[in-house]
Design an enzyme around this catalytic site. Structure first.
Site, PDB file in Angstrom:
ATOM      1  N   ASP A 259       0.816  -1.216   0.000  1.00 17.78           N
ATOM      2  CA  ASP A 259       0.000   0.000   0.000  1.00 17.78           C
ATOM      3  C   ASP A 259       0.848   1.263   0.000  1.00 17.78           C
ATOM      4  O   ASP A 259       0.480   2.273  -0.584  1.00 17.78           O
ATOM      5  CB  ASP A 259      -0.903   0.020   1.234  1.00 17.78           C
ATOM      6  CG  ASP A 259      -2.093  -0.910   1.092  1.00 17.78           C
ATOM      7  OD1 ASP A 259      -2.295  -1.436  -0.016  1.00 17.78           O
ATOM      8  OD2 ASP A 259      -2.796  -1.118   2.089  1.00 17.78           O
TER       9      ASP A 259
ATOM     10  N   ALA B  56       3.650   1.968  -1.438  1.00 18.00           N
ATOM     11  CA  ALA B  56       4.098   2.369  -2.771  1.00 18.00           C
ATOM     12  C   ALA B  56       2.966   3.026  -3.547  1.00 18.00           C
ATOM     13  O   ALA B  56       3.166   4.028  -4.241  1.00 18.00           O
ATOM     14  CB  ALA B  56       4.627   1.150  -3.533  1.00 18.00           C
ATOM     15  N   TYR B  57       1.761   2.474  -3.430  1.00 15.95           N
ATOM     16  CA  TYR B  57       0.627   3.073  -4.131  1.00 15.95           C
ATOM     17  C   TYR B  57       0.291   4.442  -3.542  1.00 15.95           C
ATOM     18  O   TYR B  57       0.055   5.411  -4.284  1.00 15.95           O
ATOM     19  CB  TYR B  57      -0.585   2.155  -4.057  1.00 15.95           C
ATOM     20  CG  TYR B  57      -1.758   2.693  -4.850  1.00 15.95           C
ATOM     21  CD1 TYR B  57      -1.861   2.442  -6.212  1.00 15.95           C
ATOM     22  CD2 TYR B  57      -2.722   3.493  -4.247  1.00 15.95           C
ATOM     23  CE1 TYR B  57      -2.917   2.956  -6.951  1.00 15.95           C
ATOM     24  CE2 TYR B  57      -3.775   4.008  -4.969  1.00 15.95           C
ATOM     25  CZ  TYR B  57      -3.879   3.739  -6.321  1.00 15.95           C
ATOM     26  OH  TYR B  57      -4.911   4.252  -7.047  1.00 15.95           O
ATOM     27  N   ASP B  58       0.274   4.530  -2.212  1.00 12.31           N
ATOM     28  CA  ASP B  58      -0.007   5.825  -1.584  1.00 12.31           C
ATOM     29  C   ASP B  58       0.996   6.878  -2.023  1.00 12.31           C
ATOM     30  O   ASP B  58       0.640   8.030  -2.289  1.00 12.31           O
ATOM     31  CB  ASP B  58       0.043   5.691  -0.055  1.00 12.31           C
ATOM     32  CG  ASP B  58      -1.159   4.938   0.492  1.00 12.31           C
ATOM     33  OD1 ASP B  58      -2.173   4.852  -0.219  1.00 12.31           O
ATOM     34  OD2 ASP B  58      -1.067   4.438   1.628  1.00 12.31           O
TER      35      ASP B  58
ATOM     36  N   LEU C 182     -11.834   7.252   1.279  1.00 15.43           N
ATOM     37  CA  LEU C 182     -11.463   8.159   2.360  1.00 15.43           C
ATOM     38  C   LEU C 182     -10.180   8.884   2.002  1.00 15.43           C
ATOM     39  O   LEU C 182      -9.286   8.308   1.382  1.00 15.43           O
ATOM     40  CB  LEU C 182     -11.238   7.387   3.665  1.00 15.43           C
ATOM     41  CG  LEU C 182     -12.461   6.817   4.375  1.00 15.43           C
ATOM     42  CD1 LEU C 182     -12.026   6.035   5.592  1.00 15.43           C
ATOM     43  CD2 LEU C 182     -13.426   7.915   4.760  1.00 15.43           C
TER      44      LEU C 182
ATOM     45  N   LYS D 201      -9.027   0.413  10.768  1.00 20.79           N
ATOM     46  CA  LYS D 201      -9.191   0.432   9.301  1.00 20.79           C
ATOM     47  C   LYS D 201      -8.824  -0.949   8.771  1.00 20.79           C
ATOM     48  O   LYS D 201      -7.656  -1.290   8.637  1.00 20.79           O
ATOM     49  CB  LYS D 201      -8.301   1.507   8.693  1.00 20.79           C
ATOM     50  CG  LYS D 201      -8.475   1.679   7.197  1.00 20.79           C
ATOM     51  CD  LYS D 201      -7.690   2.898   6.731  1.00 20.79           C
ATOM     52  CE  LYS D 201      -7.775   3.059   5.229  1.00 20.79           C
ATOM     53  NZ  LYS D 201      -7.107   1.971   4.523  1.00 20.79           N
TER      54      LYS D 201
ATOM     55  N   ARG E 154     -17.744  -2.525  -4.138  1.00 18.64           N
ATOM     56  CA  ARG E 154     -17.727  -1.072  -4.283  1.00 18.64           C
ATOM     57  C   ARG E 154     -17.786  -0.638  -5.745  1.00 18.64           C
ATOM     58  O   ARG E 154     -18.476   0.304  -6.103  1.00 18.64           O
ATOM     59  CB  ARG E 154     -16.470  -0.495  -3.640  1.00 18.64           C
ATOM     60  CG  ARG E 154     -16.388   1.019  -3.738  1.00 18.64           C
ATOM     61  CD  ARG E 154     -14.974   1.537  -3.525  1.00 18.64           C
ATOM     62  NE  ARG E 154     -14.396   0.983  -2.331  1.00 18.64           N
ATOM     63  CZ  ARG E 154     -14.653   1.435  -1.104  1.00 18.64           C
ATOM     64  NH1 ARG E 154     -15.501   2.412  -0.938  1.00 18.64           N
ATOM     65  NH2 ARG E 154     -14.077   0.894  -0.059  1.00 18.64           N
TER      66      ARG E 154
ATOM     67  N   CYS F 232      26.379 -30.815  12.219  1.00 16.46           N
ATOM     68  CA  CYS F 232      27.302 -31.903  12.561  1.00 16.46           C
ATOM     69  C   CYS F 232      27.385 -33.000  11.505  1.00 16.46           C
ATOM     70  O   CYS F 232      28.195 -33.918  11.640  1.00 16.46           O
ATOM     71  CB  CYS F 232      26.899 -32.521  13.902  1.00 16.46           C
ATOM     72  SG  CYS F 232      25.342 -33.429  13.847  1.00 16.46           S
TER      73      CYS F 232
ATOM     74  N   CYS G 247      17.931 -32.637  13.950  1.00 14.41           N
ATOM     75  CA  CYS G 247      19.118 -33.487  13.879  1.00 14.41           C
ATOM     76  C   CYS G 247      18.894 -34.726  14.745  1.00 14.41           C
ATOM     77  O   CYS G 247      18.333 -34.645  15.843  1.00 14.41           O
ATOM     78  CB  CYS G 247      20.342 -32.716  14.371  1.00 14.41           C
ATOM     79  SG  CYS G 247      21.842 -33.722  14.497  1.00 14.41           S
TER      80      CYS G 247
END
Length: 715
Positions: free
Chosen positions: A56, A58-60, A104, A136, A157, A438, A451
């Site tokens: 998120d 990077a997108y923001d 938002l 959120k 949506r 070992c 082991c």
């Protein structure tokens, strides 16, 4: 009304995150146009099939740079720009929303939020009467329509004005009842997501059917919600965040819904049988000041790593309907609500290598070596891979782009590969054929490989751990000294320190004079007086640690009682479940010879102040009335948190020793503050935990006050 996460982003197959991420402020119309196109592709990829190659953050960052360019060049705004669109606008839908499902606006700091809050109060011409603060949720927004209490339709949506019909998913979403508790006609809006457990199950089922694993829970929910023709189904979870009338809603009810505060609407949704954050560790809360909002934001942020589902921020709304009406709405977001974004805890980076490390009990653990990436305020280079079966199930390959998760103090983990970014150059991960430590054989009978020599494989680590301050606290027996003892053949198991090692043996070692030798012998003698919980912890039993060893010791009181316990009895200890109990019982049996030798050497095999549990009642002995009553300590029944630096009589106690003191005095030590906390011992430099205690009204004590309270239990 609706709340929503920012649009998660994706890049086309073959494009790396570095190529997709914005690198600097947009300086030209061409750079701006490419950024808009990149954002549109990202939104389309996410909302089409749930794929995600970027986090998120990077997108923001991309959208903020687009908005900044548009502010400087208002005449050049492109119609496809995400800055004026509802999240998900790249997806077409054919089911109109009765009320738009808006996005938002975001805030990323206290200052940004305070500025927004002040602007809202200027807009309505008065102080906001109350603020509603909710987590959120990191999922996919949907609208669920109920007619006469019966669920009839699910709609995404989409572009905010119309969405897709995903009613085929009815019956796979927990928390979204098919029938409300009252025969009302309403629309419930909320977020569909996958919990951590559901995500793990979804990837297990998906890979079993030949599919690539989902990159993270958010993408898994988005892809699963739209899937119609899969040969399998996986569960998801719904959390409601809005309630509004529909055509056909009773007039009186419609008026009530329009007039109710948001907090009251959420209470009504709960009465209808809808799942909301009220059932979680981070319920919605109504506060009256900006300072209280920011305090609640910090509280939710601190709990983030403990939650069984993802959140990427906190939603803050004007609670009263009158304030919301006065503020109004823009084309993409209401003016009375804001998302306070938390730092990213997921990032994409590349899996460079896998290391195989052997722990003190012989467990062979894979560790991911990553291209360094900044997550949650720290640079991450390594991450856990759990076990070989986990690597296989996730389908990981060297060279993969992988989604890495980190929150708070949680060890970073690799969630899944971003499969659509593969180039064909990735390589299979090779599993070890012999123990990397070992060279012995490997027991692959369980998910966690071990082991064949067990704890004897990594003897130095095992003995050094036992000698540590929070275990037997043997001063002078550090790692290098343990290496000397093992290399010289003087120690081949923990009990050798107490029943075999002599003064002459120590004097024969390099850099061991008479003074250091005598000091070490004295430290070994002092270790014999450590309580049972320390001895138990020193044994390094799988499935236990410092706090669990204390719980076991206080529950059973003696080593004999611990060793006599079967798996069912072991489960009576808090925090030990059906899976862990048999492992602990088996480990104790494996360590029988060492425990016998430690007892014979004089180490303490009882826990001060603890009483063995009463034997179960039988027809022969009746209800057990023979057990002496245990005097209740001053902290009986209390949950106690210690934070900050201790002073006075407690100055030299480590945090583990403070927790031991709490439990000797009858309390339960905890690392986090909640409404169930009874007491917080706040030393010098106590920070967020003290603040949270003050906010919740939890009792506070200084180190001196606490020392006076538990004085008789200080050893």
């Amino acid at each position: 009304m609706t709340t929503t996460p920012a649009v998660p982003s994706a890049v086309p197959a073959g494009q790396t995150p570095a190529e997709a991420a914005p690198q600097a402020a947009l300086q030209s119309a061409d750079a701006y146009a490419e950024a808009v196109a990149r954002a549109v592709r990202a939104a389309a990829a996410y909302y089409d099939n749930g794929s995600s190659a970027l986090d998120d953050e990077a997108y923001d960052r991309l959208v903020r740079e687009i908005a900044a360019y548009e502010a400087r060049h208002p005449d050049e705004v492109l119609p496809d720009s995400p800055s004026g669109k509802v999240a998900g606008g790249a997806v077409e839908g054919d089911v109109p929303h009765t009320v738009p499902m808006l996005s938002l606006d975001n805030a990323f700091s206290d200052e940004e939020f305070s500025t927004w809050a002040a602007s809202l109060e200027r807009r309505i011409g008065r102080p906001v009467a109350a603020w509603n603060v909710q987590p959120k949720l990191d999922g996919l927004a949907i609208a669920a329509r109920y007619e006469q209490g019966r669920l009839t339709r699910l709609i995404t949506r989409g572009d905010g004005t119309a969405g897709e019909d995903v009613s085929h998913a009815v019956g796979t979403i927990e928390g979204l009842p098919a029938q409300l508790t009252e025969p009302v006609t309403v629309e419930v809006r909320g977020e569909v997501l996958m919990t951590t457990a559901q995500f793990e199950y979804a990837n297990e089922v998906r890979t079993r059917h030949g599919g690539d694993p989902f990159a993270n829970p958010r993408n898994a929910a988005a892809g699963t919600l739209r899937a119609k023709d899969r040969a399998y189904t996986v569960p998801m979870t719904f959390f409601g965040y809005g309630l509004l009338p529909l055509p056909g809603t009773d007039d009186e009810l419609a008026e009530e819904l329009a007039a109710e505060a948001h907090g009251d609407l959420m209470d009504r949704a709960v009465r209808y049988g809808v799942n909301t954050p009220a059932s979680t560790q981070v319920p919605g809360r109504v506060v009256t000041t900006v300072e209280e909002v920011l305090a609640r934001v910090r509280e939710i942020g601190e709990l983030r790593a403990q939650l069984p589902f993802g959140i990427d921020g906190i939603v803050v709304k004007a609670d009263l309907a009158a304030d919301q009406r006065e503020a109004g709405e823009g084309t993409r977001a209401p003016r009375w609500a804001l998302a306070f974004k938390l730092p990213a805890v997921e990032k994409i980076t590349r899996l460079v290598d896998v290391e195989w490390n052997v722990g003190r009990t012989g467990i062979i653990a894979p560790r991911a070596v990553l291209e360094p990436v900044e997550i949650d305020g720290s640079t991450v280079t390594y991450a856990t891979l759990h076990n070989p079966a986990d690597i296989t199930r996730r389908g990981l390959r060297l060279g993969d782009h992988v989604m890495v998760y980190k929150a708070g103090d949680i060890i970073p983990r690799v969630e899944a590969p971003v499969a659509h970014l593969r180039t064909g150059d990735e390589r299979e991960i090779e599993f070890p054929a012999a123990c990397p430590q070992c060279g012995s054989g490997i027991d692959t009978g369980e998910q966690r490989w071990r082991c064949e020599r067990g704890r004897n494989c990594h003897l130095v680590a095992s003995v050094a751990y036992a000698a540590g301050r929070d275990q037997l606290d043997i001063e002078g027996l550090g790692h290098s000294r343990v290496v000397q003892l093992v290399d010289a053949g003087l120690v081949s198991a923990l009990p050798d320190l107490f029943d075999r090692l002599t003064r002459d043996d120590l004097l024969g070692l390099e850099r061991m004079g008479e003074t250091s030798t005598d000091n070490l012998i004295a430290a070994l003698e002092a270790a014999k007086r450590q309580p049972l919980s320390r001895v138990l912890c020193a044994l390094g039993i799988r499935g236990t640690g410092r706090s669990m060893s204390r719980r076991i010791a206080r529950h059973f009181a003696t080593m004999d009682a611990i060793r006599a316990a079967d798996a069912e009895a072991m489960q009576q200890v808090e925090g030990i479940g059906a899976e862990k109990a048999p492992v602990i019982v088996a480990e104790l049996a494996e360590l029988a010879d060492q425990i016998d030798r430690l007892a014979a050497a004089g180490l303490t095999m009882t826990e001060p102040g603890a009483t063995p549990p009463a034997p179960p009642a039988t027809e022969e002995n009746g209800a057990d009335a023979s057990q002496p009553a245990v005097p209740a300590g001053p902290l009986a029944g209390m949950k106690v948190v210690v934070t900050g630096a201790m002073t006075g009589p407690l100055e030299k106690l480590s945090r583990n020793e403070m927790n031991e003191l709490v439990e000797r005095a009858g309390g339960k030590a905890s690392g986090s503050v909640s409404k169930n906390t009874s007491l917080v011992v706040a030393g010098e430099g106590a920070g967020s935990k003290r603040t949270k205690a003050e906010t919740l009204g939890v009792r506070l004590a200084t180190p001196d006050e606490f020392a006076e309270l538990v004085g008789e239990f200080i050893m």
